[in-house]
Design a protein around this motif. Structure first.
Motif, PDB file in Angstrom:
ATOM      1  N   UNK A 151       0.835  -1.202   0.000  1.00 13.80           N
ATOM      2  CA  UNK A 151       0.000   0.000   0.000  1.00 13.80           C
ATOM      3  C   UNK A 151       0.876   1.261   0.000  1.00 13.80           C
ATOM      4  N   UNK A 152       2.001   1.244   0.731  1.00 10.16           N
ATOM      5  CA  UNK A 152       2.897   2.406   0.755  1.00 10.16           C
ATOM      6  C   UNK A 152       3.390   2.743  -0.650  1.00 10.16           C
ATOM      7  N   UNK A 153       3.696   1.721  -1.435  1.00  6.74           N
ATOM      8  CA  UNK A 153       4.203   1.961  -2.781  1.00  6.74           C
ATOM      9  C   UNK A 153       3.128   2.396  -3.755  1.00  6.74           C
ATOM     10  N   UNK A 154       1.878   1.977  -3.522  1.00  7.79           N
ATOM     11  CA  UNK A 154       0.800   2.260  -4.472  1.00  7.79           C
ATOM     12  C   UNK A 154       0.147   3.622  -4.225  1.00  7.79           C
ATOM     13  N   UNK A 170      -0.662   9.139  -4.934  1.00 10.68           N
ATOM     14  CA  UNK A 170      -0.052   7.915  -5.432  1.00 10.68           C
ATOM     15  C   UNK A 170       1.383   7.807  -4.939  1.00 10.68           C
ATOM     16  N   UNK A 171       1.799   6.583  -4.632  1.00 10.51           N
ATOM     17  CA  UNK A 171       3.172   6.337  -4.241  1.00 10.51           C
ATOM     18  C   UNK A 171       4.051   6.150  -5.468  1.00 10.51           C
ATOM     19  N   UNK A 172       5.326   5.846  -5.275  1.00 12.58           N
ATOM     20  CA  UNK A 172       6.227   5.692  -6.422  1.00 12.58           C
ATOM     21  C   UNK A 172       5.815   4.567  -7.361  1.00 12.58           C
ATOM     22  N   UNK A 222      -7.975   1.334  -6.377  1.00 18.26           N
ATOM     23  CA  UNK A 222      -8.080   2.238  -5.235  1.00 18.26           C
ATOM     24  C   UNK A 222      -9.522   2.130  -4.736  1.00 18.26           C
ATOM     25  N   UNK A 223      -9.792   1.279  -3.734  1.00 22.64           N
ATOM     26  CA  UNK A 223     -11.178   1.025  -3.310  1.00 22.64           C
ATOM     27  C   UNK A 223     -11.943   2.286  -2.964  1.00 22.64           C
ATOM     28  N   UNK A 224     -11.279   3.281  -2.373  1.00 21.85           N
ATOM     29  CA  UNK A 224     -11.966   4.516  -1.987  1.00 21.85           C
ATOM     30  C   UNK A 224     -12.545   5.233  -3.199  1.00 21.85           C
ATOM     31  N   UNK A 225     -11.920   5.068  -4.367  1.00 22.03           N
ATOM     32  CA  UNK A 225     -12.434   5.682  -5.592  1.00 22.03           C
ATOM     33  C   UNK A 225     -13.362   4.745  -6.351  1.00 22.03           C
ATOM     34  N   UNK A 226     -13.128   3.442  -6.245  1.00 21.93           N
ATOM     35  CA  UNK A 226     -14.025   2.480  -6.914  1.00 21.93           C
ATOM     36  C   UNK A 226     -15.454   2.616  -6.408  1.00 21.93           C
ATOM     37  N   UNK A 227     -15.606   2.875  -5.126  1.00 21.36           N
ATOM     38  CA  UNK A 227     -16.957   2.998  -4.562  1.00 21.36           C
ATOM     39  C   UNK A 227     -17.705   4.201  -5.115  1.00 21.36           C
ATOM     40  N   UNK A 228     -16.958   5.170  -5.646  1.00 21.77           N
ATOM     41  CA  UNK A 228     -17.582   6.381  -6.180  1.00 21.77           C
ATOM     42  C   UNK A 228     -17.626   6.389  -7.697  1.00 21.77           C
ATOM     43  N   UNK A 229     -17.236   5.267  -8.337  1.00 19.93           N
ATOM     44  CA  UNK A 229     -17.104   5.246  -9.796  1.00 19.93           C
ATOM     45  C   UNK A 229     -18.413   5.584 -10.501  1.00 19.93           C
TER      46      UNK A 229
END
Length: 352
Positions: A117-120, A167-169, A210-217
């Motif tokens: 998750x840190x990288x993504x 977004x991470x690296x 990114x589940x937080x954005x998928x829920x708002x798709x």
């Protein structure tokens, strides 16, 4: 030099990446819409490549090194680079980015607490909640009139959630780009036992959710978020999927073994301990053309070690820099130079 080489290791920028053949069918990705090209190399790369990027010019990788770098480019596979500390593993990523004009190198430095998750990406849920509470508390005191019509976070796609996602690296490297981004995953062997296995699906599929954005798709199919470069990019339907698979360099000092599924997904390159010629090139890159001859005795002292002794190139560069800055030229100061050089070049695996 063989015509098939895209990365030639010559240290001169060129447009060879434009001639990179299409990927294998099983490594062909179709992410979109395309994002803007990244910024040019930053100060971090310039430090790695030496004064005026001389390291790129002096870096002369061997035939095996060049071939395996190009194999990773052709096959769209990560490059797992192993070798002793200071052998040039990390510099390789910067050298490829510089020669092929691939822009700023994304850097993910691994520690024992690093997670996939840190990288993504990261989501600041607490910050978002606090801002919403502050906005609601201020709402009754708002003065009626045109000021209330000013756009705010709530008027942005998804209620402004994109302001709290970065977004991470690795996540930024997987954005759909026309050319591959260069990502350095430094010292993967420092991670906990789970991270190498957690990387498998992302490296294979070239995408993540990114589940937080998928829920708002349904209500907000496109949300702008901040990338690791500090530039806002658009995420569609809560998914990030690459177009050109990034050139990923995973470095390891050989402190642990990796699972076979990760090794299967990577091209493995082992960089040998630098010899005198390679060390001289590194010294020239950072201190000038004549430095290798001026400090040949220090290079020889660095190479003079017992079997099994571990030394890093940083120790050699530190010793030369200190000698140059202190200006030890008199015979009376020679003993000081020798003593401090010996201390700075002490093998890393000796504590006394």
């Amino acid at each position: 030099m063989s015509d098939w080489l895209i990365y030639r290791g010559a240290g001169a920028p060129h447009d060879g990446i434009e001639q990179l053949p299409p990927p294998p069918p099983w490594r062909d990705f179709d992410g979109g819409p395309l994002v803007a090209p990244p910024a040019a190399l930053d100060h971090a790369s310039e430090r790695r490549l030496g004064v005026q990027r001389r390291e790129a010019s002096y870096h002369r990788p061997g035939e095996t090194e060049r071939e395996l770098v190009n194999a990773a480019l052709y096959l769209r596979r990560p490059l797992l680079v192993t070798g002793a500390p200071g052998s040039g593993k990390s510099t390789l990523a910067h050298s490829v980015a510089y020669e092929l004009g691939l822009g700023r190198v994304l850097n993910w430095s691994i520690v024992s607490r690093s997670s996939l998750r840190d990288g993504l990406y990261e989501y600041d849920a607490i910050g978002r909640l606090q801002d919403l509470q502050i906005a609601r508390a201020a709402q009754p005191q708002a003065t009626p009139g045109p000021a209330q019509g000013r756009p705010g976070p709530q008027d942005e796609p998804g209620g402004g959630i994109g302001r709290y996602i970065r977004l991470g690296p690795l996540g930024t490297a997987l954005l759909p780009a026309a050319k591959p981004r260069v990502l350095l995953v430094d010292e993967l062997d420092k991670s906990d036992i789970d991270l190498p296995n957690d990387l498998l699906n992302v490296l294979e599929e070239g995408e993540f959710r990114i589940p937080e954005l998928e829920r708002l798709a349904g209500s907000a199919p496109e949300v702008p978020v901040l990338g690791d470069d500090g530039v806002r990019v658009t995420v569609r339907d809560g998914r990030v999927r690459c177009r050109a698979f990034p050139f990923i360099v995973l470095t390891s000092n050989g402190e642990r073994d990796f699972p076979a599924p990760l090794l299967r997904r990577c091209i493995h390159l082992n960089i040998p301990t630098p010899d005198k010629e390679r060390l001289a090139d590194m010294v020239r890159a950072h201190f000038g053309e004549s430095a290798a001859a001026d400090y040949e005795s220090v290079i020889d002292r660095f190479l003079d070690r017992e079997p099994g002794d571990v030394r890093a190139v940083d120790q050699l560069l530190n010793a030369i820099h200190l000698t140059r800055q202190a200006g030890w030229a008199d015979e009376d100061e020679e003993e000081t130079r020798r003593r401090l050089t010996a201390e700075l070049l002490r093998p890393l695996d000796r504590t006394r």
